[in-house]
Motif scaffolding. Sequence first.
Motif, PDB file in Angstrom:
ATOM      1  N   SER A  27       0.835  -1.196   0.000  1.00 27.90           N
ATOM      2  CA  SER A  27       0.000   0.000   0.000  1.00 27.90           C
ATOM      3  C   SER A  27       0.874   1.253   0.000  1.00 27.90           C
ATOM      4  CB  SER A  27      -0.927  -0.006   1.222  1.00 27.90           C
ATOM      5  OG  SER A  27      -1.724   1.156   1.244  1.00 27.90           O
ATOM      6  N   ALA A  28       1.904   1.249   0.854  1.00 30.02           N
ATOM      7  CA  ALA A  28       2.809   2.400   0.919  1.00 30.02           C
ATOM      8  C   ALA A  28       3.585   2.570  -0.385  1.00 30.02           C
ATOM      9  CB  ALA A  28       3.771   2.229   2.093  1.00 30.02           C
ATOM     10  N   LEU A  29       3.981   1.448  -0.992  1.00 28.75           N
ATOM     11  CA  LEU A  29       4.789   1.495  -2.215  1.00 28.75           C
ATOM     12  C   LEU A  29       3.985   1.993  -3.411  1.00 28.75           C
ATOM     13  CD1 LEU A  29       7.402   0.709  -3.781  1.00 28.75           C
ATOM     14  CD2 LEU A  29       6.393  -1.567  -4.057  1.00 28.75           C
ATOM     15  N   TRP A  30       2.796   1.434  -3.627  1.00 31.60           N
ATOM     16  CA  TRP A  30       2.052   1.710  -4.848  1.00 31.60           C
ATOM     17  C   TRP A  30       1.066   2.859  -4.711  1.00 31.60           C
ATOM     18  CZ3 TRP A  30       1.368  -4.214  -4.960  1.00 31.60           C
ATOM     19  CH2 TRP A  30       2.488  -4.799  -5.564  1.00 31.60           C
ATOM     20  N   ARG A  31       0.637   3.136  -3.497  1.00 26.77           N
ATOM     21  CA  ARG A  31      -0.294   4.249  -3.310  1.00 26.77           C
ATOM     22  C   ARG A  31       0.415   5.481  -2.771  1.00 26.77           C
ATOM     23  NH1 ARG A  31      -4.933   0.820  -1.286  1.00 26.77           N
ATOM     24  NH2 ARG A  31      -6.221   0.493  -3.144  1.00 26.77           N
ATOM     25  N   GLY A  32       1.353   5.282  -1.868  1.00 31.12           N
ATOM     26  CA  GLY A  32       1.988   6.420  -1.232  1.00 31.12           C
ATOM     27  C   GLY A  32       0.948   7.243  -0.495  1.00 31.12           C
ATOM     28  N   ASP A  33       0.913   8.530  -0.783  1.00 26.96           N
ATOM     29  CA  ASP A  33      -0.066   9.421  -0.157  1.00 26.96           C
ATOM     30  C   ASP A  33      -1.357   9.530  -0.968  1.00 26.96           C
ATOM     31  OD1 ASP A  33       1.726   9.984   1.899  1.00 26.96           O
ATOM     32  OD2 ASP A  33       2.640  11.636   0.789  1.00 26.96           O
ATOM     33  N   ARG A  34      -1.410   8.857  -2.103  1.00 27.47           N
ATOM     34  CA  ARG A  34      -2.599   8.953  -2.959  1.00 27.47           C
ATOM     35  C   ARG A  34      -3.709   8.070  -2.416  1.00 27.47           C
ATOM     36  NH1 ARG A  34      -4.596   5.746  -6.866  1.00 27.47           N
ATOM     37  NH2 ARG A  34      -2.752   4.405  -6.803  1.00 27.47           N
ATOM     38  N   PRO A  35      -4.867   8.616  -2.133  1.00 26.60           N
ATOM     39  CA  PRO A  35      -5.964   7.774  -1.634  1.00 26.60           C
ATOM     40  C   PRO A  35      -6.509   6.892  -2.744  1.00 26.60           C
ATOM     41  CG  PRO A  35      -6.743  10.010  -2.014  1.00 26.60           C
ATOM     42  CD  PRO A  35      -5.259  10.038  -2.239  1.00 26.60           C
ATOM     43  N   SER A  36      -7.102   5.792  -2.353  1.00 21.31           N
ATOM     44  CA  SER A  36      -7.744   4.928  -3.339  1.00 21.31           C
ATOM     45  C   SER A  36      -8.975   5.635  -3.917  1.00 21.31           C
ATOM     46  CB  SER A  36      -8.153   3.600  -2.700  1.00 21.31           C
ATOM     47  OG  SER A  36      -9.008   3.827  -1.595  1.00 21.31           O
ATOM     48  N   ILE A  37      -9.348   5.270  -5.130  1.00 20.31           N
ATOM     49  CA  ILE A  37     -10.522   5.858  -5.772  1.00 20.31           C
ATOM     50  C   ILE A  37     -11.778   5.294  -5.105  1.00 20.31           C
ATOM     51  CG2 ILE A  37     -11.806   6.095  -7.935  1.00 20.31           C
ATOM     52  CD1 ILE A  37      -9.155   5.763  -9.415  1.00 20.31           C
ATOM     53  N   PRO A  38     -12.706   6.140  -4.684  1.00 20.06           N
ATOM     54  CA  PRO A  38     -13.920   5.638  -4.019  1.00 20.06           C
ATOM     55  C   PRO A  38     -14.725   4.705  -4.924  1.00 20.06           C
ATOM     56  CG  PRO A  38     -13.672   7.997  -3.669  1.00 20.06           C
ATOM     57  CD  PRO A  38     -12.666   7.612  -4.704  1.00 20.06           C
ATOM     58  N   LEU A  39     -15.253   3.631  -4.331  1.00 18.71           N
ATOM     59  CA  LEU A  39     -16.030   2.647  -5.075  1.00 18.71           C
ATOM     60  C   LEU A  39     -17.533   2.938  -5.022  1.00 18.71           C
ATOM     61  CD1 LEU A  39     -13.265   1.194  -4.675  1.00 18.71           C
ATOM     62  CD2 LEU A  39     -14.544  -0.927  -4.359  1.00 18.71           C
ATOM     63  N   ARG A  40     -17.952   3.756  -4.097  1.00 17.09           N
ATOM     64  CA  ARG A  40     -19.370   3.964  -3.857  1.00 17.09           C
ATOM     65  C   ARG A  40     -20.096   4.416  -5.126  1.00 17.09           C
ATOM     66  NH1 ARG A  40     -22.600   4.761   0.654  1.00 17.09           N
ATOM     67  NH2 ARG A  40     -24.443   6.046   0.313  1.00 17.09           N
ATOM     68  N   ASP A  41     -21.193   3.718  -5.450  1.00 16.72           N
ATOM     69  CA  ASP A  41     -22.057   4.027  -6.593  1.00 16.72           C
ATOM     70  C   ASP A  41     -21.369   3.885  -7.948  1.00 16.72           C
ATOM     71  OD1 ASP A  41     -24.280   4.517  -4.987  1.00 16.72           O
ATOM     72  OD2 ASP A  41     -23.749   6.630  -4.716  1.00 16.72           O
TER      73      ASP A  41
END
Length: 212
Positions: A113-127
């Motif tokens: 998670s730290a390697l591939w996302r870093g500080d970037r949040p995941s894209i919300p899945l809702r709807d």
Amino acid sequence: MLYADRVAAGRALGSELSHLRAGDARAPGPLVLGLPRGGVPVAAAVREVIGGDLDILLVRKLGVPWQPELAAGAIGEQGVRVVNSDVIRQTGLDTTRLDAIEAEERDELERRSALWRGDRPSIPLRDRTVVIVDDGIATGASVVVACRVARAQEPRRLVVAVPVAAPEALPRIRAEADEVVCPHAPAALAGVGGAYRDFHQLADSEVSELLG
């Protein structure tokens, strides 16, 4: 059926998913989630065909120590865990050993998670229409976990798409997803890699490049 590599498999899979293309410019297209590492190039190729957004969904297989490709279960983000009771019973893997394997895999999940996302949040899945993509399914444990992690975020529709799967694993996946797309489910699947000419182990940097 034999795929040249994961990219070719993803493009073939994308053609099976053409019904998911966004038809309205005002609405977001599908959110394609690759399961690292092997599912990410497949997902990236699917996204090239059907459009939408690309992200990852982090899960880890709990492999039997003396047969690592055999999944005794799997874990995902947000503390989700699925145990394959049939494999536990057949191998005699005890609870203490399984808990130790899970602790190691949770550390690896956090590292990724730290390697591939870093500080970037995941894209919300809702709807969103969410498409979970992997390079193949053997037991299905990892994909079951991925589905449950995704469901907790309330997508509008949850689709699982893989180029190849063991037929006995597909009912488990259909119980979790709204739709399952799998063009190749041979009666005797010796291993997912047998469906590919090039099935090399991806490096972390390859995943980062695809996501970047």
